[in-house]
Design an enzyme around this catalytic site. Structure first.
Site, PDB file in Angstrom:
ATOM      1  N   ALA A 174       8.027  -4.939   8.661  1.00 36.84           N
ATOM      2  CA  ALA A 174       6.974  -5.631   9.410  1.00 36.84           C
ATOM      3  C   ALA A 174       6.360  -6.774   8.612  1.00 36.84           C
ATOM      4  CB  ALA A 174       5.900  -4.630   9.822  1.00 36.84           C
ATOM      5  N   THR A 249       3.770  -8.668  -3.607  1.00 39.93           N
ATOM      6  CA  THR A 249       2.624  -8.010  -2.967  1.00 39.93           C
ATOM      7  C   THR A 249       2.994  -6.589  -2.554  1.00 39.93           C
ATOM      8  OG1 THR A 249       3.279  -8.904  -0.807  1.00 39.93           O
ATOM      9  CG2 THR A 249       1.673 -10.176  -2.077  1.00 39.93           C
ATOM     10  N   ARG A 251       4.872  -3.477  -4.666  1.00 41.58           N
ATOM     11  CA  ARG A 251       4.474  -2.521  -5.693  1.00 41.58           C
ATOM     12  C   ARG A 251       4.852  -3.081  -7.057  1.00 41.58           C
ATOM     13  NH1 ARG A 251       1.565  -0.648  -2.521  1.00 41.58           N
ATOM     14  NH2 ARG A 251       1.306   1.510  -1.834  1.00 41.58           N
ATOM     15  N   ASP A 275      -0.052  -9.739  -6.682  1.00 40.20           N
ATOM     16  CA  ASP A 275      -1.202  -8.983  -6.185  1.00 40.20           C
ATOM     17  C   ASP A 275      -1.105  -7.523  -6.601  1.00 40.20           C
ATOM     18  OD1 ASP A 275      -3.648  -8.800  -4.704  1.00 40.20           O
ATOM     19  OD2 ASP A 275      -2.547  -7.773  -3.111  1.00 40.20           O
ATOM     20  N   GLU A 280      -2.776  -0.651 -12.711  1.00 40.00           N
ATOM     21  CA  GLU A 280      -3.879  -1.350 -12.046  1.00 40.00           C
ATOM     22  C   GLU A 280      -5.201  -0.687 -12.406  1.00 40.00           C
ATOM     23  OE1 GLU A 280      -2.918  -1.498  -7.876  1.00 40.00           O
ATOM     24  OE2 GLU A 280      -1.158  -2.753  -8.191  1.00 40.00           O
ATOM     25  N   HIS A 301      -4.820  -6.494  -6.403  1.00 40.60           N
ATOM     26  CA  HIS A 301      -4.332  -5.693  -5.274  1.00 40.60           C
ATOM     27  C   HIS A 301      -5.289  -5.769  -4.091  1.00 40.60           C
ATOM     28  CE1 HIS A 301      -1.658  -1.970  -4.273  1.00 40.60           C
ATOM     29  NE2 HIS A 301      -1.755  -2.812  -3.262  1.00 40.60           N
ATOM     30  N   TRP A 304      -4.326  -5.749   0.991  1.00 35.87           N
ATOM     31  CA  TRP A 304      -4.596  -4.801   2.074  1.00 35.87           C
ATOM     32  C   TRP A 304      -6.088  -4.612   2.341  1.00 35.87           C
ATOM     33  CZ3 TRP A 304      -7.507  -0.333   1.256  1.00 35.87           C
ATOM     34  CH2 TRP A 304      -7.797  -0.041  -0.087  1.00 35.87           C
TER      35      TRP A 304
END
Length: 334
Positions: A174, A249, A251, A275, A280, A301, A304
């Site tokens: 998607a 963007t 993993r 990102d 992290e 990150h 989302w």
């Protein structure tokens, strides 16, 4: 609220382990969750070592967000636990096989942030194409040096996107498909590499090597698993054009981070937008911070994290739970 469920709450108990990861700004509504399960325990700041103490016997549903649930923890979950909901797309943080052996269903939310993450990719593309960060940085402060910056690009890259090539690794999903759609609006050619060689409307399906060699921007859109972990490193960067940019963007663990740092530092590739990172936040000693002063755009990150995406995520988790109790589990990954 659009997209929420209206069924009567099930007389069950659920625990959300790290609610603050989703609702860090206290802007979200949890009504959709409360409509499907009668009793909720919302916890914040839960670490893997704390998980068991926050999932008491009688809990049937556990909700996590990017929190590690390894086999050792899954094995000790109360026998009442029947469903683990990952509040996100990636589920590599949960030992799904261990859950399956215990008869625990694991589900995720595959498409809640499609537009948000695709927009993040194109934000990187647009910023890199005009050296936006470096252009801003050279104007920090005052004085004659800054005044001179208005008159010249000072060697920084600045080019149009029309006619350039966007390469999407694992681009049939998607988010990859949305990035392809957006890229075509800017007049870009789109290449995708995937396991399937079936045609993809609006894009050319090619091998990974071909994609790396031909693309002006390479964007990662595959999941993190045992096959993709550390799969992109020096060999991949050596195939890319020296003028090309790398964007991730998906993993952080998909990339050999140290080898990417070396490629950026040596000029093997022109730059990157990340990102996501392996750790992290990255360690204080990470080379990423130094490279962010040079040819790397580094973000924490956030792809989302748009409020609309997070609310959509919570409502989708509610639908996953509702489906499970209805006997029609959705988005099962184990």
């Amino acid at each position: 609220m659009a997209g929420t469920t209206t069924t009567t709450a099930v007389a069950a108990s659920a625990s959300s382990l790290n609610t603050d990861k989703l609702n860090f700004d206290k802007s979200l509504s949890f009504e959709s969750l409360k409509r499907v399960v009668g009793e909720w325990n919302f916890h914040e700041g839960t670490k893997t070592g704390d998980a068991l103490s926050r999932i008491p016997e009688g809990t049937e549903v556990v909700v996590t967000k990017e929190m590690e649930l390894p086999a050792g923890v899954v094995a000790l979950l109360p026998s009442s636990v029947k469903l683990i909901c990952e509040a996100g797309t990636g589920y590599n943080n949960i030992d799904c096989e261990a859950a399956k052996q215990r008869g625990i269903t694991v589900c995720n939310v595959p498409e809640y942030s499609t537009d948000a993450v695709a927009s993040m990719v194109m934000t990187f593309v647009l910023s890199l194409s005009c050296s936006l960060i470096q252009q801003q940085r050279k104007l920090w402060g005052r004085g004659s040096e800054n005044r001179e910056a208005w008159a010249t690009l000072q060697g920084l890259r600045h080019f149009e996107l029309a006619g350039k090539t966007m390469g999407l690794i694992g681009g049939r999903g998607a988010i990859g498909s949305k990035v392809g759609e957006m890229a075509r609006v800017f007049g870009m050619k789109v290449l995708i590499s995937s396991r399937s060689d079936r045609p993809c409307p609006g894009a050319e399906v090619v091998s990974l090597d071909d994609l790396l060699e031909r693309s002006d921007f390479v964007s990662v859109h595959c999941p993190l698993n045992h096959e993709t972990r550390s799969s992109l490193g020096t060999k991949a960067f050596e195939r890319m054009k020296r003028s090309a940019y790398f964007i991730n963007t998906a993993r952080g663990g998909i990339v050999c981070e140290e080898e990417l740092c070396e490629a950026l530092d040596s000029g093997l590739i022109a730059g990157a937008g990340l990102d996501v990172q392996v750790d992290e936040p990255p360690a204080e000693s990470s080379r990423l911070y130094d490279l962010a002063q040079k040819n790397l755009i580094l973000t924490p990150h956030i792809g989302w994290q748009r409020r609309e995406s997070r609310q959509r995520l919570l409502d989708s988790v509610a639908r996953n739970i509702e489906g499970y109790f209805r006997g029609d589990p959705q988005n099962v990954v184990n």
